[in-house]
Design a protein around this motif. Sequence first.
Motif, short mmCIF file in Angstrom:
data_model
loop_
_atom_site.label_atom_id
_atom_site.label_comp_id
_atom_site.label_asym_id
_atom_site.label_seq_id
_atom_site.Cartn_x
_atom_site.Cartn_y
_atom_site.Cartn_z
N SER A 145 -5.37 -5.78 0.87
CA SER A 145 -5.66 -6.31 -0.47
C SER A 145 -6.98 -5.78 -1.00
O SER A 145 -7.12 -5.45 -2.18
CB SER A 145 -5.75 -7.84 -0.45
OG SER A 145 -4.50 -8.40 -0.19
N MET A 146 -7.95 -5.69 -0.10
CA MET A 146 -9.27 -5.21 -0.50
C MET A 146 -9.20 -3.74 -0.92
O MET A 146 -9.82 -3.33 -1.89
CB MET A 146 -10.25 -5.34 0.67
CG MET A 146 -10.52 -6.76 1.08
SD MET A 146 -11.58 -7.55 -0.12
CE MET A 146 -13.12 -6.80 0.36
N TYR A 147 -8.44 -2.98 -0.16
CA TYR A 147 -8.31 -1.56 -0.50
C TYR A 147 -7.61 -1.40 -1.85
O TYR A 147 -8.01 -0.60 -2.69
CB TYR A 147 -7.55 -0.81 0.60
CG TYR A 147 -7.36 0.65 0.27
CD1 TYR A 147 -8.43 1.53 0.36
CD2 TYR A 147 -6.14 1.13 -0.18
CE1 TYR A 147 -8.29 2.86 0.01
CE2 TYR A 147 -5.98 2.46 -0.53
CZ TYR A 147 -7.06 3.32 -0.44
OH TYR A 147 -6.91 4.63 -0.80
N ASN A 148 -6.57 -2.19 -2.03
CA ASN A 148 -5.85 -2.14 -3.29
C ASN A 148 -6.77 -2.51 -4.47
O ASN A 148 -6.75 -1.85 -5.51
CB ASN A 148 -4.65 -3.10 -3.22
CG ASN A 148 -3.59 -2.77 -4.26
OD1 ASN A 148 -3.33 -1.61 -4.56
ND2 ASN A 148 -3.01 -3.79 -4.83
N PHE A 149 -7.58 -3.52 -4.27
CA PHE A 149 -8.54 -3.93 -5.30
C PHE A 149 -9.53 -2.79 -5.59
O PHE A 149 -9.74 -2.41 -6.74
CB PHE A 149 -9.27 -5.19 -4.83
CG PHE A 149 -10.19 -5.83 -5.85
CD1 PHE A 149 -9.86 -5.85 -7.19
CD2 PHE A 149 -11.37 -6.45 -5.45
CE1 PHE A 149 -10.69 -6.46 -8.13
CE2 PHE A 149 -12.22 -7.06 -6.38
CZ PHE A 149 -11.88 -7.06 -7.71
N GLY A 150 -10.08 -2.23 -4.53
CA GLY A 150 -11.02 -1.12 -4.67
C GLY A 150 -10.39 0.07 -5.38
O GLY A 150 -11.00 0.69 -6.26
N TYR A 151 -9.16 0.34 -5.02
CA TYR A 151 -8.48 1.47 -5.64
C TYR A 151 -8.20 1.20 -7.12
O TYR A 151 -8.40 2.07 -7.97
CB TYR A 151 -7.17 1.78 -4.90
CG TYR A 151 -6.41 2.89 -5.57
CD1 TYR A 151 -6.92 4.19 -5.58
CD2 TYR A 151 -5.23 2.64 -6.25
CE1 TYR A 151 -6.27 5.21 -6.24
CE2 TYR A 151 -4.56 3.66 -6.92
CZ TYR A 151 -5.08 4.94 -6.91
OH TYR A 151 -4.44 5.94 -7.58
N ARG A 152 -7.76 -0.02 -7.43
CA ARG A 152 -7.45 -0.33 -8.83
C ARG A 152 -8.71 -0.37 -9.69
O ARG A 152 -8.65 -0.16 -10.90
CB ARG A 152 -6.73 -1.67 -8.93
CG ARG A 152 -5.38 -1.70 -8.27
CD ARG A 152 -4.28 -1.25 -9.19
NE ARG A 152 -3.09 -0.89 -8.42
CZ ARG A 152 -2.09 -0.15 -8.89
NH1 ARG A 152 -2.14 0.32 -10.13
NH2 ARG A 152 -1.06 0.13 -8.15
#
Lengths: 194, 89
Positions: A28-35
């Motif tokens: 989830s954190m990676y997805n947030f960072g990517y978005r």
Amino acid sequence: MEESQKQHYSIQEKNAIFNNEFLPHINSMYNFGYRLTLDQDDAKDLVQDTYLKAFRFIESFQKGTNAKAWLFRILKNSFINDYRKKTKEPSKVDYQEVEMYYNSEEVDRQITPDLRVESLKDMIGDEISNALNALDVDFRTVIILCDLEDFKYEEMAKILDIPIGTVRSRLHRARQLLKEKLSEYAKTMGYKNS
Amino acid sequence: MIPEKNPFVQADGAKPTCMQMLQLILDDEASEEQRLYFKNHMDSCMPCFKSYSLDSAIKQLLKSRCCNDSVPPGLIEEIKFQINQNTAS
Ligand SMILES: [Zn+2]
């Protein structure tokens, strides 16, 4: 999540918290960072930086409380302080206007973009993802937190350091903009009936 | 039982708009009483009915299509390695 009482953890406890409460949120954190950054390397740096900070400040985290919200808040602050400063010009969005509009009755009379549920079913590619990514970062953020990550308004208010009323008005505006984007896609994809 | 008074009315007496009610329902922020009230309201309010279907469809679409990035391989190991370095020194 506020500056709560400092905890005292042994190194074993620290590792246990890190492994059992922090690491499970890494996708989830990676997805947030990517978005937020729209760049895989930047997302990776942001996630790494967040986890190192989380470990460093682990004693301000109270075991068993909302680790996900705590981590998201650290990531969002790192993004603003370290990343956005380097790259972003100031936001052009007038949030006061967004809020005033939301709290007026005009909000019900706004023209809903010409978009039908049926045309969404045909968006099987990257349309929705691209539409999300095309939003101004502050609008993107509230949609990520609410619709992708299921945070409650109260948690979002704490993560973003804004009042709940602002969470709501920003979310409403974000969704309106997202619908406009999606209806553009629907049009260009040639759904005559949309 | 459908609540007679609008349970969305704020403490200051401000009347909520359709969009504000809809948003609370959509994001699961409404109370049981509010949900009942809105369900009934939607039967006679076409804009709410249409927006509700569209907004929930978008919400579902977002969830199914924008959450699939997983962390790059090696990142967890790298983070753990960094932490060990920092704590050892
Ligand atoms: Zn209505």
